[in-house]
Enzyme design. Sequence first.
Site, PDB file in Angstrom:
ATOM      1  N   THR A  15      -3.155   7.299  -7.806  1.00 53.46           N
ATOM      2  CA  THR A  15      -1.937   7.968  -8.339  1.00 53.46           C
ATOM      3  C   THR A  15      -1.569   7.542  -9.755  1.00 53.46           C
ATOM      4  OG1 THR A  15      -1.001   8.013  -5.997  1.00 53.46           O
ATOM      5  CG2 THR A  15       0.571   8.060  -7.904  1.00 53.46           C
ATOM      6  N   SER A  61      -9.049   7.391   0.236  1.00 52.27           N
ATOM      7  CA  SER A  61      -9.554   7.905   1.344  1.00 52.27           C
ATOM      8  C   SER A  61     -11.148   7.961   1.122  1.00 52.27           C
ATOM      9  CB  SER A  61      -8.840   8.998   1.942  1.00 52.27           C
ATOM     10  OG  SER A  61      -8.903  10.036   0.747  1.00 52.27           O
ATOM     11  N   ASP A  92      -3.685   2.850  -1.515  1.00 48.46           N
ATOM     12  CA  ASP A  92      -3.913   2.603  -0.237  1.00 48.46           C
ATOM     13  C   ASP A  92      -4.979   1.945   0.549  1.00 48.46           C
ATOM     14  OD1 ASP A  92      -1.933   4.368   0.018  1.00 48.46           O
ATOM     15  OD2 ASP A  92      -2.966   6.219   0.148  1.00 48.46           O
ATOM     16  N   THR A 167      -1.649  -7.173   1.598  1.00 50.18           N
ATOM     17  CA  THR A 167      -1.703  -6.213   2.446  1.00 50.18           C
ATOM     18  C   THR A 167      -0.861  -5.141   2.138  1.00 50.18           C
ATOM     19  OG1 THR A 167      -1.571  -5.315   4.694  1.00 50.18           O
ATOM     20  CG2 THR A 167       0.010  -7.047   4.235  1.00 50.18           C
TER      21      THR A 167
HETATM   22  N1  ASP Z   1      -3.353   8.367  -2.502  1.00 49.72           N
HETATM   23  C1  ASP Z   1      -3.512   7.272  -3.399  1.00 49.72           C
HETATM   24  C2  ASP Z   1      -4.297   6.400  -3.187  1.00 49.72           C
HETATM   25  O1  ASP Z   1      -5.660   6.740  -3.460  1.00 49.72           O
HETATM   26  C3  ASP Z   1      -1.989   6.788  -3.351  1.00 49.72           C
HETATM   27  C4  ASP Z   1      -1.834   5.753  -4.399  1.00 49.72           C
HETATM   28  O2  ASP Z   1      -2.374   5.753  -5.306  1.00 49.72           O
HETATM   29  O3  ASP Z   1      -0.995   4.919  -4.150  1.00 49.72           O
HETATM   30  O4  ASP Z   1      -4.380   5.231  -2.450  1.00 49.72           O
END
Ligand code: ASP
Length: 202
Positions: A15, A61, A92, A167
């Site tokens: 993000t 992800s 994440d 964490t």
């Molecule tokens: N979906 C994003 C990630 O890649 C969220 C973030 O960066 O906080 O983890």
Amino acid sequence: MSNTPKILIVYTGGTIGMVKDYKTGALKAFDFSQISSKIPELQQLNCEISTISFDEAIDSSNMNVNYYIDIAQIIADNYEQFDGFVVLTGSDTMSYTSSAISFMFENLQKPVIFTGSQLPIGDLRTDAKENLITSIQIASTSENRKPVIQEVGLYFEYKLYRANRTTKINAEQFEAFASMNYPPLVVSGVHLNFNHPVLFKH
Ligand code: ASP
């Protein structure tokens, strides 16, 4: 450490590197090579900033061990030329990625600070600027010409943690990370407070 510390920002995805197109609401990748003009506050920091971005921004992800190797290789290839490293990833899986990197480097003597954000860098209420600016500031802090942080850390919402103790605890709050069994290495308030007794020293 040089008089003007040299900091390398490695943008892998997440993000923090996004800007919102306010007309369509879509998120687009931010061009990190233009970071100093987009975040003029960075010019107040006494350091030289260079950037390397992954060709394609990786969401948490899609993060995997091959990207861990890519991040480590970028740091290894640039280790001598730079005084500190700030690695931007999706939040994440940031604890996993930063932990893995911490175990991949032996005898690390320079700061490697992971950070990210809950809101895109172009968002009005973004936490990205503070996380990025303070991470760079921590990575450029030295004492007796040696970096104060000589380990892999994770900075988020006013605290630097030892990366492999963190964490992710919240996807909604700016305070997204915790380190249950080890105190923060740095707390950012009016001053940057380095918790010297708990820092890793060679
Ligand atoms: N979906 C994003 C990630 O890649 C969220 C973030 O960066 O906080 O983890």
